[in-house]
Design an enzyme around this catalytic site. Structure first.
Site, PDB file in Angstrom:
ATOM      1  N   GLN A  51      58.204  14.916  -2.378  1.00 38.18           N
ATOM      2  CA  GLN A  51      59.423  15.343  -1.684  1.00 38.18           C
ATOM      3  C   GLN A  51      59.127  16.259  -0.503  1.00 38.18           C
ATOM      4  O   GLN A  51      59.966  16.434   0.370  1.00 38.18           O
ATOM      5  CB  GLN A  51      60.376  16.058  -2.660  1.00 38.18           C
ATOM      6  N   CYS A  91      69.344  15.372  -7.135  1.00 44.71           N
ATOM      7  CA  CYS A  91      68.020  15.278  -6.516  1.00 44.71           C
ATOM      8  C   CYS A  91      68.056  16.031  -5.191  1.00 44.71           C
ATOM      9  O   CYS A  91      68.980  15.840  -4.395  1.00 44.71           O
ATOM     10  CB  CYS A  91      67.660  13.814  -6.272  1.00 44.71           C
ATOM     11  N   LEU A  92      67.065  16.868  -4.970  1.00 45.41           N
ATOM     12  CA  LEU A  92      67.030  17.637  -3.719  1.00 45.41           C
ATOM     13  C   LEU A  92      66.809  16.725  -2.514  1.00 45.41           C
ATOM     14  O   LEU A  92      67.099  17.109  -1.385  1.00 45.41           O
ATOM     15  CB  LEU A  92      65.931  18.712  -3.794  1.00 45.41           C
ATOM     16  N   HIS A 133      62.138  12.338 -14.068  1.00 42.37           N
ATOM     17  CA  HIS A 133      62.644  12.269 -12.684  1.00 42.37           C
ATOM     18  C   HIS A 133      61.515  12.608 -11.694  1.00 42.37           C
ATOM     19  O   HIS A 133      61.343  11.920 -10.681  1.00 42.37           O
ATOM     20  CB  HIS A 133      63.811  13.257 -12.567  1.00 42.37           C
ATOM     21  N   GLU A 134      60.733  13.665 -12.006  1.00 37.22           N
ATOM     22  CA  GLU A 134      59.674  14.095 -11.064  1.00 37.22           C
ATOM     23  C   GLU A 134      58.514  13.090 -11.043  1.00 37.22           C
ATOM     24  O   GLU A 134      57.948  12.822  -9.975  1.00 37.22           O
ATOM     25  CB  GLU A 134      59.158  15.498 -11.422  1.00 37.22           C
TER      26      GLU A 134
HETATM   27  O1  K1U Z   1      63.419  16.484  -8.095  1.00 37.15           O
HETATM   28  C1  K1U Z   1      64.428  16.977  -7.619  1.00 37.15           C
HETATM   29  O2  K1U Z   1      64.974  16.466  -6.681  1.00 37.15           O
HETATM   30  C2  K1U Z   1      65.009  18.226  -8.249  1.00 37.15           C
HETATM   31  C3  K1U Z   1      66.215  17.930  -9.118  1.00 37.15           C
HETATM   32  C4  K1U Z   1      65.729  17.759 -10.549  1.00 37.15           C
HETATM   33  C5  K1U Z   1      66.682  17.185 -11.540  1.00 37.15           C
HETATM   34  C6  K1U Z   1      67.951  17.684 -11.714  1.00 37.15           C
HETATM   35  C7  K1U Z   1      68.796  17.142 -12.673  1.00 37.15           C
HETATM   36  C8  K1U Z   1      68.354  16.137 -13.477  1.00 37.15           C
HETATM   37  C9  K1U Z   1      67.109  15.635 -13.284  1.00 37.15           C
HETATM   38  C10 K1U Z   1      66.246  16.167 -12.342  1.00 37.15           C
HETATM   39  C11 K1U Z   1      67.176  19.102  -8.976  1.00 37.15           C
HETATM   40  O3  K1U Z   1      66.843  20.201  -9.262  1.00 37.15           O
HETATM   41  S1  K1U Z   1      68.759  18.777  -8.368  1.00 37.15           S
HETATM   42  C12 K1U Z   1      69.578  20.372  -8.441  1.00 37.15           C
HETATM   43  C13 K1U Z   1      69.970  20.761  -9.813  1.00 37.15           C
HETATM   44  O4  K1U Z   1      70.071  19.943 -10.675  1.00 37.15           O
HETATM   45  C14 K1U Z   1      70.242  22.185 -10.131  1.00 37.15           C
HETATM   46  C15 K1U Z   1      70.272  23.142  -9.161  1.00 37.15           C
HETATM   47  C16 K1U Z   1      70.519  24.470  -9.497  1.00 37.15           C
HETATM   48  C17 K1U Z   1      70.759  24.830 -10.786  1.00 37.15           C
HETATM   49  C18 K1U Z   1      70.756  23.875 -11.761  1.00 37.15           C
HETATM   50  C19 K1U Z   1      70.495  22.537 -11.447  1.00 37.15           C
HETATM   51 ZN    ZN Z   2      64.557  14.296  -7.117  1.00 39.71          ZN
END
Ligand code: K1U
Ligand code: ZN
Length: 177
Positions: A51, A91-92, A133-134
């Site tokens: 990412q 997902c960021l 996911h990662e």
């Molecule tokens: O990989 C990424 O894009 C990060 C993603 C990870 C993820 C989140 C939810 C389920 C599976 C994987 C994130 O962090 S998205 C943002 C998010 O979920 C979050 C942000 C702040 C506080 C709590 C959650």
């Molecule tokens: Zn992601």
């Protein structure tokens, strides 16, 4: 420490398959610190090296409430999967969109930590979902790939529109972006 730029869907670089890491040194550890800073700042609960346009098998996760349980996985491999669970994912690299995705409920993952020590975790819930996911990111896969083509294309078009808008704003005189 430095905050890194996060690539956004549909950027093709997110489709790169990351390579195994063979050398864990101070430079890599400094990069891992930058990844944690970037993830906490976003804010997110995980970040894969893909990412931030670094195509090696490295990911960071912290699913704790207080951001005090950082986990770093180098060359992660899922060795066991059990059950099925539906959970909402974000997902960021796909900012602003949250969708249900089906994943294994319980997983065992083995990896190296930032000192190069091998470890193994068996887990479920949010950590299990986040690890899957990662690792998908490291294989060039995104959560939107589990959605229907119709939903995925709608998300792609909205994000392309937003990127264009942002780029146009940045070129305007007196822009503070
Ligand atoms: O990989 C990424 O894009 C990060 C993603 C990870 C993820 C989140 C939810 C389920 C599976 C994987 C994130 O962090 S998205 C943002 C998010 O979920 C979050 C942000 C702040 C506080 C709590 C959650
Ligand atoms: Zn992601």
């Amino acid at each position: 420490m430095a905050k890194l730029d996060i690539l956004h869907f549909p950027d093709k670089r997110l489709r790169t398959k990351a390579k195994e890491i063979s050398n864990i040194d101070d430079d890599l550890r400094a990069f891992i610190s930058d990844m944690f800073e970037t993830m906490y700042d976003a804010p997110g609960i995980g970040l894969a090296a893909t990412q931030v346009n670094f195509h090696q098998r490295l990911m960071v996760i912290d699913v704790s409430e207080e951001n005090d349980e950082p986990l770093c996985f180098i060359n992660p491999v899922i060795t066991h999967k059990e059950g099925v669970e539906l959970m909402q994912e974000g997902c960021l690299s796909v900012p602003g969109f949250y969708e249900d995705v089906e994943r294994a409920e319980t997983i065992t993952v083995k990896a190296l930590d930032k000192q190069g020590q091998a470890f193994e975790i068996t887990t479920d819930g949010l950590l299990a979902v986040c690890v899957q996911h990662e690792i998908d990111h490291l294989d060039g896969k995104l959560f939107v790939d589990y959605l229907s083509p119709l939903k995925r294309n709608r998300i792609r078009k909205k994000l392309e529109r937003m990127e264009k808008e942002l780029a146009a704003q940045k070129t305007r005189p007196n822009s503070t972006l």
